[in-house]
Design a protein around this motif. Structure first.
Motif, PDB file in Angstrom:
ATOM      1  N   ARG A 194       0.850  -1.191   0.000  1.00 13.79           N
ATOM      2  CA  ARG A 194       0.000   0.000   0.000  1.00 13.79           C
ATOM      3  C   ARG A 194       0.887   1.244   0.000  1.00 13.79           C
ATOM      4  NH1 ARG A 194      -2.659  -3.760   3.021  1.00 13.79           N
ATOM      5  NH2 ARG A 194      -1.401  -3.291   4.874  1.00 13.79           N
ATOM      6  N   VAL A 195       0.637   2.099  -0.968  1.00 14.18           N
ATOM      7  CA  VAL A 195       1.402   3.339  -1.123  1.00 14.18           C
ATOM      8  C   VAL A 195       0.450   4.506  -0.923  1.00 14.18           C
ATOM      9  CG1 VAL A 195       2.935   4.677  -2.609  1.00 14.18           C
ATOM     10  CG2 VAL A 195       2.874   2.179  -2.817  1.00 14.18           C
ATOM     11  N   GLY A 196       0.802   5.410   0.002  1.00 11.19           N
ATOM     12  CA  GLY A 196      -0.061   6.548   0.272  1.00 11.19           C
ATOM     13  C   GLY A 196       0.726   7.834   0.413  1.00 11.19           C
ATOM     14  N   THR A 197       0.068   8.942   0.129  1.00 15.51           N
ATOM     15  CA  THR A 197       0.673  10.270   0.282  1.00 15.51           C
ATOM     16  C   THR A 197      -0.293  11.160   1.047  1.00 15.51           C
ATOM     17  OG1 THR A 197      -0.206  11.001  -1.860  1.00 15.51           O
ATOM     18  CG2 THR A 197       2.023  10.070  -1.838  1.00 15.51           C
ATOM     19  N   ALA A 198       0.268  12.112   1.778  1.00 14.80           N
ATOM     20  CA  ALA A 198      -0.569  13.030   2.551  1.00 14.80           C
ATOM     21  C   ALA A 198       0.226  14.282   2.865  1.00 14.80           C
ATOM     22  CB  ALA A 198      -1.054  12.365   3.844  1.00 14.80           C
ATOM     23  N   LEU A 199      -0.502  15.347   3.168  1.00 10.56           N
ATOM     24  CA  LEU A 199       0.088  16.630   3.545  1.00 10.56           C
ATOM     25  C   LEU A 199      -0.294  16.902   4.988  1.00 10.56           C
ATOM     26  CD1 LEU A 199       1.762  18.909   2.259  1.00 10.56           C
ATOM     27  CD2 LEU A 199      -0.378  20.098   1.789  1.00 10.56           C
ATOM     28  N   ARG A 200       0.719  16.981   5.875  1.00  9.32           N
ATOM     29  CA  ARG A 200       0.462  17.142   7.303  1.00  9.32           C
ATOM     30  C   ARG A 200       1.301  18.289   7.858  1.00  9.32           C
ATOM     31  NH1 ARG A 200       1.588  10.811   8.769  1.00  9.32           N
ATOM     32  NH2 ARG A 200      -0.010   9.885   7.404  1.00  9.32           N
ATOM     33  N   ALA A 201       0.631  19.341   8.268  1.00  8.62           N
ATOM     34  CA  ALA A 201       1.291  20.464   8.959  1.00  8.62           C
ATOM     35  C   ALA A 201       2.548  20.930   8.243  1.00  8.62           C
ATOM     36  CB  ALA A 201       1.618  20.071  10.394  1.00  8.62           C
ATOM     37  N   GLY A 202       2.433  21.211   6.963  1.00 11.70           N
ATOM     38  CA  GLY A 202       3.574  21.702   6.213  1.00 11.70           C
ATOM     39  C   GLY A 202       4.590  20.652   5.835  1.00 11.70           C
ATOM     40  N   THR A 203       4.246  19.376   5.965  1.00 11.97           N
ATOM     41  CA  THR A 203       5.154  18.292   5.641  1.00 11.97           C
ATOM     42  C   THR A 203       4.509  17.371   4.618  1.00 11.97           C
ATOM     43  OG1 THR A 203       6.101  18.352   7.867  1.00 11.97           O
ATOM     44  CG2 THR A 203       6.497  16.365   6.569  1.00 11.97           C
ATOM     45  N   ALA A 204       5.252  17.066   3.556  1.00  8.08           N
ATOM     46  CA  ALA A 204       4.785  16.123   2.538  1.00  8.08           C
ATOM     47  C   ALA A 204       5.216  14.719   2.958  1.00  8.08           C
ATOM     48  CB  ALA A 204       5.362  16.476   1.170  1.00  8.08           C
ATOM     49  N   VAL A 205       4.244  13.818   3.079  1.00  2.00           N
ATOM     50  CA  VAL A 205       4.496  12.484   3.625  1.00  2.00           C
ATOM     51  C   VAL A 205       4.199  11.432   2.573  1.00  2.00           C
ATOM     52  CG1 VAL A 205       3.936  10.837   5.451  1.00  2.00           C
ATOM     53  CG2 VAL A 205       3.876  13.296   5.923  1.00  2.00           C
TER      54      VAL A 205
END
Length: 363
Positions: free
Chosen positions: A274-285
């Motif tokens: 499973r590959v996921g991306t997200a934007l959290r508090a100014g951080t690209a994850v």
């Protein structure tokens, strides 16, 4: 750089202390003399000579006393200033000695300057931290050079052995020899390209551009879908738009390496990635998670080192060159990010890459 000899800092400080002390003494004596004049205890005659007024003969010794005081201040300033300057510069001498020791190749030496926090202690602590990082980096480079030499020598030795066998046995099947040489040569090329990529990423020789990690994840998954199907591994991608700043080529290589490793180091026939991306508090994850055999935490800590293949989890026909996660780590650090490897309770790994997010566009 060669320089002309000059006064030492200790002598300069000594002269500065002495000069300041003499100036302070002269000002005090001048103030006393001015006070005496204002009180009428000292006067000058027609020839400009100082004389005491009646009833104040005790001030006749003022001039010799002032000279004695100034002489005392001069001697005291030189001796005391030299001693105080030596005490103040002692930490600098220790830092200088440590610098010379490090310049001679001994990176294990530390200053460890005692005492409470001040500017000299901050400088010494910063120098010790630099030496520790430099020592660790040099040790890592030495291990890398030794491992790289060993890895590059292996395919060359195999090729030489195959050629020796073919030379001693003319009846040997040439087609089998060519196939084996092609496989060995391909492995040597892959290793060389991985080393070059690792070096380029470590030098940070790239121009930062706006990159969407979600698009890179989709591209990597699409490229490696045939490999996942071959291994019987389910490949899933998802996540929001995740803008970051960096090299599109290097970040794509990072994502591809993670997905490739997740597919290969998995449960054949029943595995999942499973590959996921997200934007959290100014951080690209970016997160890549896979199933697989349980991994000991102490083993996880070594997987990002060069030529660590995790052979207990890898089938021999997909051992790779042992630089996949090392390249991921280098690319991540080159982009100012962090890499985290976490073993899953049910087996496999969860790998998280956190990068500085791109600033929103100004309209």
């Amino acid at each position: 750089m060669r320089r002309r000899p000059g006064l030492s800092v200790r002598l300069k400080l000594t002269l500065s202390y002495t000069g300041f002390l003499l100036l302070a003494g002269a000002l005090v004596l001048a103030a006393v003399g001015y006070f005496l004049l204002r009180q009428g205890w000292l006067q000058t005659n027609s020839e400009g000579a100082w004389r005491a007024t009646p009833g104040t003969s005790f001030v006749l010794g003022f001039a010799p006393t002032a000279a004695a005081v100034m002489l005392f201040l001069l001697v005291f300033g030189l001796v005391g200033g030299w001693f105080l300057a030596g005490r103040m510069l002692a930490p600098v001498n220790r830092i200088t000695d440590a610098t010379r020791t490090a310049a001679n190749g001994s990176l294990s030496h530390r200053i460890r300057l005692p005492g409470r926090q001040d500017e000299f202690r901050e400088l010494a602590d910063a120098f010790d931290t630099m030496l520790a990082r430099l020592e660790a980096h040099v040790a890592e480079q030495r291990r890398f050079a030794a491992n790289a030499s060993h890895e590059l020598r292996t395919p060359l030795a195999i090729s030489k052995s195959l050629l020796d066998v073919a030379h001693s046995d003319p009846t040997h099947d040439p087609g089998e020899l060519v196939d084996r040489l092609r496989a060995v040569n391909t492995r040597a090329i892959d290793l060389t390209e991985a080393l070059l990529l690792l070096s380029r990423a470590d030098q940070q020789s790239f121009t930062g551009e706006h990159v969407d990690l979600s698009l890179l994840a989709e591209e990597a998954a699409e490229t490696l879908l045939p490999l996942a199907e071959k291994h019987g591994v389910t490949l899933e991608t998802g996540g929001d738009v995740t803008p970051a700043v960096g090299s599109p080529a290097l970040l794509l290589q990072l994502t591809t390496n993670l997905v490739h490793n997740a597919i290969v180091h998995n449960l054949p026939g029943t595995g999942a990635v499973r590959v996921g991306t997200a934007l959290r508090a100014g951080t690209a994850v970016l997160t890549v998670e896979n199933t697989g055999e349980p991994v000991a935490p102490e083993r996880v800590a070594t997987l990002t080192e060069p030529f660590q293949r995790g052979t207990e989890r890898v089938r021999t026909d997909h051992a790779g060159v042992g630089l996949g996660l090392a390249i991921v780590k280098t690319i991540t650090h080159a982009h100012g990010g962090t890499l985290t490897l976490t073993p899953r309770a049910a087996g496999g790994l969860r790998i998280t890459v956190e990068l500085p997010a791109a600033a929103p566009p100004r309209w």
